[in-house]
Design a protein around this motif. Sequence first.
Motif, PDB file in Angstrom:
ATOM      1  N   PRO A 317       0.847  -1.192   0.000  1.00  0.00           N
ATOM      2  CA  PRO A 317       0.000   0.000   0.000  1.00  0.00           C
ATOM      3  C   PRO A 317       0.885   1.246   0.000  1.00  0.00           C
ATOM      4  O   PRO A 317       2.033   1.187   0.458  1.00  0.00           O
ATOM      5  CB  PRO A 317      -0.773  -0.107   1.315  1.00  0.00           C
ATOM      6  N   VAL A 318       0.360   2.348  -0.537  1.00  0.00           N
ATOM      7  CA  VAL A 318       1.140   3.582  -0.563  1.00  0.00           C
ATOM      8  C   VAL A 318       0.944   4.315   0.754  1.00  0.00           C
ATOM      9  O   VAL A 318      -0.161   4.722   1.104  1.00  0.00           O
ATOM     10  CB  VAL A 318       0.703   4.480  -1.744  1.00  0.00           C
ATOM     11  N   VAL A 319       2.030   4.430   1.523  1.00  0.00           N
ATOM     12  CA  VAL A 319       1.952   5.015   2.853  1.00  0.00           C
ATOM     13  C   VAL A 319       2.966   6.148   2.944  1.00  0.00           C
ATOM     14  O   VAL A 319       4.098   6.008   2.477  1.00  0.00           O
ATOM     15  CB  VAL A 319       2.282   3.941   3.928  1.00  0.00           C
ATOM     16  N   ASP A 320       2.536   7.281   3.512  1.00  0.00           N
ATOM     17  CA  ASP A 320       3.494   8.364   3.750  1.00  0.00           C
ATOM     18  C   ASP A 320       4.115   8.151   5.131  1.00  0.00           C
ATOM     19  O   ASP A 320       3.485   8.388   6.156  1.00  0.00           O
ATOM     20  CB  ASP A 320       2.777   9.722   3.680  1.00  0.00           C
ATOM     21  N   LEU A 321       5.354   7.676   5.110  1.00  0.00           N
ATOM     22  CA  LEU A 321       6.005   7.263   6.360  1.00  0.00           C
ATOM     23  C   LEU A 321       6.107   8.383   7.376  1.00  0.00           C
ATOM     24  O   LEU A 321       6.038   8.153   8.577  1.00  0.00           O
ATOM     25  CB  LEU A 321       7.405   6.716   6.066  1.00  0.00           C
ATOM     26  N   SER A 322       6.277   9.620   6.888  1.00  0.00           N
ATOM     27  CA  SER A 322       6.462  10.702   7.858  1.00  0.00           C
ATOM     28  C   SER A 322       5.139  11.110   8.496  1.00  0.00           C
ATOM     29  O   SER A 322       5.117  11.870   9.446  1.00  0.00           O
ATOM     30  CB  SER A 322       7.136  11.900   7.190  1.00  0.00           C
ATOM     31  N   GLN A 323       4.031  10.575   7.964  1.00  0.00           N
ATOM     32  CA  GLN A 323       2.724  10.909   8.545  1.00  0.00           C
ATOM     33  C   GLN A 323       2.171   9.808   9.451  1.00  0.00           C
ATOM     34  O   GLN A 323       1.024   9.854   9.878  1.00  0.00           O
ATOM     35  CB  GLN A 323       1.704  11.205   7.419  1.00  0.00           C
ATOM     36  N   LEU A 324       2.983   8.771   9.709  1.00  0.00           N
ATOM     37  CA  LEU A 324       2.510   7.702  10.590  1.00  0.00           C
ATOM     38  C   LEU A 324       2.272   8.278  11.976  1.00  0.00           C
ATOM     39  O   LEU A 324       3.167   8.876  12.573  1.00  0.00           O
ATOM     40  CB  LEU A 324       3.541   6.561  10.659  1.00  0.00           C
ATOM     41  N   ASN A 325       1.048   8.077  12.489  1.00  0.00           N
ATOM     42  CA  ASN A 325       0.691   8.724  13.755  1.00  0.00           C
ATOM     43  C   ASN A 325       0.878   7.771  14.930  1.00  0.00           C
ATOM     44  O   ASN A 325      -0.087   7.200  15.444  1.00  0.00           O
ATOM     45  CB  ASN A 325      -0.763   9.225  13.671  1.00  0.00           C
ATOM     46  N   ALA A 326       2.127   7.609  15.336  1.00  0.00           N
ATOM     47  CA  ALA A 326       2.428   6.639  16.386  1.00  0.00           C
ATOM     48  C   ALA A 326       1.692   6.897  17.705  1.00  0.00           C
ATOM     49  O   ALA A 326       1.169   5.965  18.308  1.00  0.00           O
ATOM     50  CB  ALA A 326       3.930   6.581  16.603  1.00  0.00           C
ATOM     51  N   PRO A 327       1.628   8.134  18.196  1.00  0.00           N
ATOM     52  CA  PRO A 327       0.940   8.335  19.478  1.00  0.00           C
ATOM     53  C   PRO A 327      -0.520   7.879  19.439  1.00  0.00           C
ATOM     54  O   PRO A 327      -0.999   7.258  20.383  1.00  0.00           O
ATOM     55  CB  PRO A 327       1.039   9.848  19.699  1.00  0.00           C
ATOM     56  N   LEU A 328      -1.201   8.155  18.315  1.00  0.00           N
ATOM     57  CA  LEU A 328      -2.600   7.744  18.209  1.00  0.00           C
ATOM     58  C   LEU A 328      -2.707   6.209  18.155  1.00  0.00           C
ATOM     59  O   LEU A 328      -3.637   5.617  18.697  1.00  0.00           O
ATOM     60  CB  LEU A 328      -3.256   8.389  16.982  1.00  0.00           C
ATOM     61  N   VAL A 329      -1.731   5.577  17.499  1.00  0.00           N
ATOM     62  CA  VAL A 329      -1.709   4.113  17.448  1.00  0.00           C
ATOM     63  C   VAL A 329      -1.680   3.541  18.861  1.00  0.00           C
ATOM     64  O   VAL A 329      -2.448   2.634  19.202  1.00  0.00           O
ATOM     65  CB  VAL A 329      -0.476   3.609  16.662  1.00  0.00           C
ATOM     66  N   ILE A 330      -0.784   4.083  19.692  1.00  0.00           N
ATOM     67  CA  ILE A 330      -0.654   3.599  21.065  1.00  0.00           C
ATOM     68  C   ILE A 330      -1.975   3.785  21.803  1.00  0.00           C
ATOM     69  O   ILE A 330      -2.445   2.901  22.513  1.00  0.00           O
ATOM     70  CB  ILE A 330       0.476   4.350  21.801  1.00  0.00           C
ATOM     71  N   GLU A 331      -2.565   4.961  21.594  1.00  0.00           N
ATOM     72  CA  GLU A 331      -3.826   5.265  22.279  1.00  0.00           C
ATOM     73  C   GLU A 331      -4.906   4.254  21.879  1.00  0.00           C
ATOM     74  O   GLU A 331      -5.603   3.709  22.737  1.00  0.00           O
ATOM     75  CB  GLU A 331      -4.244   6.684  21.907  1.00  0.00           C
ATOM     76  N   LEU A 332      -4.997   3.987  20.573  1.00  0.00           N
ATOM     77  CA  LEU A 332      -6.019   3.051  20.100  1.00  0.00           C
ATOM     78  C   LEU A 332      -5.752   1.639  20.603  1.00  0.00           C
ATOM     79  O   LEU A 332      -6.667   0.898  20.961  1.00  0.00           O
ATOM     80  CB  LEU A 332      -6.064   3.052  18.567  1.00  0.00           C
ATOM     81  N   MET A 333      -4.471   1.264  20.642  1.00  0.00           N
ATOM     82  CA  MET A 333      -4.127  -0.085  21.107  1.00  0.00           C
ATOM     83  C   MET A 333      -4.413  -0.230  22.603  1.00  0.00           C
ATOM     84  O   MET A 333      -4.827  -1.289  23.066  1.00  0.00           O
ATOM     85  CB  MET A 333      -2.665  -0.414  20.787  1.00  0.00           C
ATOM     86  N   GLN A 334      -4.187   0.846  23.349  1.00  0.00           N
ATOM     87  CA  GLN A 334      -4.511   0.808  24.780  1.00  0.00           C
ATOM     88  C   GLN A 334      -6.018   0.700  24.974  1.00  0.00           C
ATOM     89  O   GLN A 334      -6.497  -0.051  25.819  1.00  0.00           O
ATOM     90  CB  GLN A 334      -3.985   2.066  25.479  1.00  0.00           C
ATOM     91  N   LYS A 335      -6.734   1.441  24.162  1.00  0.00           N
ATOM     92  CA  LYS A 335      -8.185   1.430  24.242  1.00  0.00           C
ATOM     93  C   LYS A 335      -8.725   0.026  23.963  1.00  0.00           C
ATOM     94  O   LYS A 335      -9.660  -0.440  24.607  1.00  0.00           O
ATOM     95  CB  LYS A 335      -8.757   2.405  23.203  1.00  0.00           C
ATOM     96  N   ALA A 336      -8.091  -0.632  22.991  1.00  0.00           N
ATOM     97  CA  ALA A 336      -8.541  -1.979  22.633  1.00  0.00           C
ATOM     98  C   ALA A 336      -8.052  -3.017  23.648  1.00  0.00           C
ATOM     99  O   ALA A 336      -8.464  -4.175  23.597  1.00  0.00           O
ATOM    100  CB  ALA A 336      -8.029  -2.333  21.235  1.00  0.00           C
ATOM    101  N   GLY A 337      -7.159  -2.601  24.559  1.00  0.00           N
ATOM    102  CA  GLY A 337      -6.672  -3.533  25.572  1.00  0.00           C
ATOM    103  C   GLY A 337      -5.506  -4.395  25.104  1.00  0.00           C
ATOM    104  O   GLY A 337      -5.188  -5.406  25.712  1.00  0.00           O
TER     105      GLY A 337
END
Lengths: 339, 508
Positions: A317-337
């Motif tokens: 897939p075409v992904v813009d690496l500099s736009q990867l939102n790591a903090p939001l990923v962590i937040e979502l993963m915490q939310k999902a447990g």
Amino acid sequence: MRTVVALVVALVVAVVALPALGAVASPLKQNVTLTLYNAQHVPLAEAWVSAFTQETGIKVEIRSGRDLELANLIVQEGSASPADVFITENSPAMSVVGQAGLFAPVDTETLALVPPQLSSASGDWVGIAARTTVFVHNPSLLPVSSVPASMLDLANPEWKDRFGIAPTGADFQAIVSAVLQLKGPEVTEAWLRGLKENAKVYTGNRAIMTAANKGEIEGGIIYHYYWYGDRAESGQNSGNVELYHWMGKDPGGFVSVSGGGVLKSSKNPAEAQKLLQYMASTAGQKILSDSNALEYAVGLGSPSHPSLKPLSELDPPVVDLSQLNAPLVIELMQKAGLL
Amino acid sequence: MAAPSVLPLAGRALAILTALVTLIPLFYVVVYTVSTGWATSYELLVRPRVGELLWNTVRLEVAVVAASALFGVLAAWLTERSSLPLRSMWSVLLVAPLAIPSFVHSFAWVSLTSAVEGYAGAVLIVTLSHYPYVYLPVAAALRGLDPRLEESARSLGFGPWRTFWAIVTPQLRPSLLGGMLLVTLHLLAELGALEMLRFPTFTTAIYDQYQSTFNSAAANMLASVLVTACVLALLAELTLRGRGRYARIGAGTPRPATRVRLGLLAPVVLAGLLLVAVLSLGLPLAMLAYWVAIGSSTAIRLPLLVQTTLSSISLGLAGALIATALATPVAWLAVRRGGLLSTLTERATYVAHSLPGIVVALSLVAITIRVAKPIYQTTPLLLTAYVILFFPLALVSIRAALAQVPPVLDDVGRSLGSGPFGVLRRVTLPLIWPGLGAAVALVFIAVSTELTATLLLSPIGTQTLATRFWSHAESITYGAAAPYAAMMVAISAPMTYLVTRRAGFGRS
């Protein structure tokens, strides 16, 4: 008075600017020792460094650790960091340092060695290697024809307890960040909730592969080189499993890039840029291809290790690496447990 | 209480200074927790997953601490008080599992069978690798006990078992509780083994935060929960230990105790010990041998292996000697002086032991970068980290030994004309020699297998066996990693042996 101020200003400007000019103009110093903070495979980093020293005479000391361990360390050190160059396995750790404003811009000729989508858009780090997401599966339990069409299907109820993930590592989090960018937060959140429900959690890619190999699970999400590495070593943890590449720009075909950057605080910026350039150069990429790291070479015109399915045959897939939102990923993963 | 002289004052000052240094990580955690703010802290803390993790941590602690205490005491009694054949061999073999890093223990098991994953397996394996923390101080204490008490009990018609439970066990309180405390704190900070065994605890979660978070304040905030747990454990130990005296009164020549004949039980006991040795030593060592034998990446680079071995040995020795030297005044204060200040000083030094290595390392980074830049990433800083991390290992052993030395001997020494240093050198130190030996051994082994702090704080270019092992294990070249793990075991084993001999282990 004014002349005094002007003189002082001129003096300050001169003091600050001269070394900078010098860095541009002067030839490389041979008697410096660079410090490389390395989160890449140690044998690979050592191979790069020793070849670089042979070619330039510049010595390099290595400090090794994991992606985010070292990224956090550099942020903690701030402008006092002893590091000249930092290289990682996945790009989110580069973003941590980049967002703290600690990288100097990478030389344009270095950036030109690598396809632009494999470096950061702002040019503060350059891609030096890549790894692709794969589904490792045990054909005796899960034939190729039954592998889910998309990585996102694994959140569906029929996959409960049949596959493994390693949510706590930087590897998997990079994959989630790609899903987030491609599909948006709602879809990602639902997908993570499904994974929490369905997936067996392991501590790393190797553990997932081993479990699939033993038949504890039918498959799992990993990066490609674990399987190739084990096959090259003894095959004891990979003999019964195969790799499946998701095609058609599915998020499951995400290619994660290992980045390299030069620290703004480096005392030897010219030599540091040279080291980074060497890693991305044809010679440096050949060292990568010949090594047992089995990651993809990213340099333009540099072939990867012959045993790998070529990068050109993948359909990521075409992904813009500099736009990867790591903090939001962590937040979502915490939310999902999952974290 | 004797009039204060130079030595106690100097000792006290040194002890307090040491305690303050060991509190650096706590300070760091508190500052970060405060800066995180209540809203965020609350949000991070009150999640279902945190409840899950706390429950896991608690049930693991209870089972492992109980099992380690039972087996540690039993094994110590067997080697010190029974007619067990091959005693000196067993007393070494029983400590030896400490020489194997926990991640090697777990990997060996996991690569054998996935049945060990989860709670039951974690309890078994962590107990197998942690019981020596109880065995070592308890065995040292047993050796220092005055056998007359037991003889008196026997002469009054007590049987061997009753003597043990009624007379000996109460006297083991300081060493047993100290050992249990070590296991408790160690387990709070244990990471590698539990990650491998897929048993998530609070610490593995903190680590996950560090591996993934973009705001380490959150991870430090979670670490404050560990600090709280640690303080609770310290208070519990203090309460249980009570205020008893454990030193002998009156004259007496220390001599070996009479040993209980095992008779027909001997084969059963031997089989049991052999089983433990196979599980805790044989299995991981066999796996190491297997890695060395298999795998294309096994190309031993001898010069590098020699170099890393030497740096592990020298760091281990330096760390062990410094920690032991600094722990002696702290232990002396706690045993001899009592009082709130002494107790606080001694307790403070335990806190860092319950924190994950990465928290301790990053706290030292933060402090030295700001106030002591010249020592950043130098050997002295790395040794400081080791001392902070492993101080309690030394403290517990020395404290237990000191508790058995009658204070009156100091006074006698002084009255016979020795100065305070003379008393220390000629009276106290010889008496606590076994404790000092155990202290050096424990810290050496912990340092030579330490990973996180070493990776972050070592002088650039310094490689230890543990960091080298990790480098290869990370890049999936287990064959190349194996020699380093084998060497870790190899340098710790004779060290353990030498120290146990020196401390008079297994002498009949």
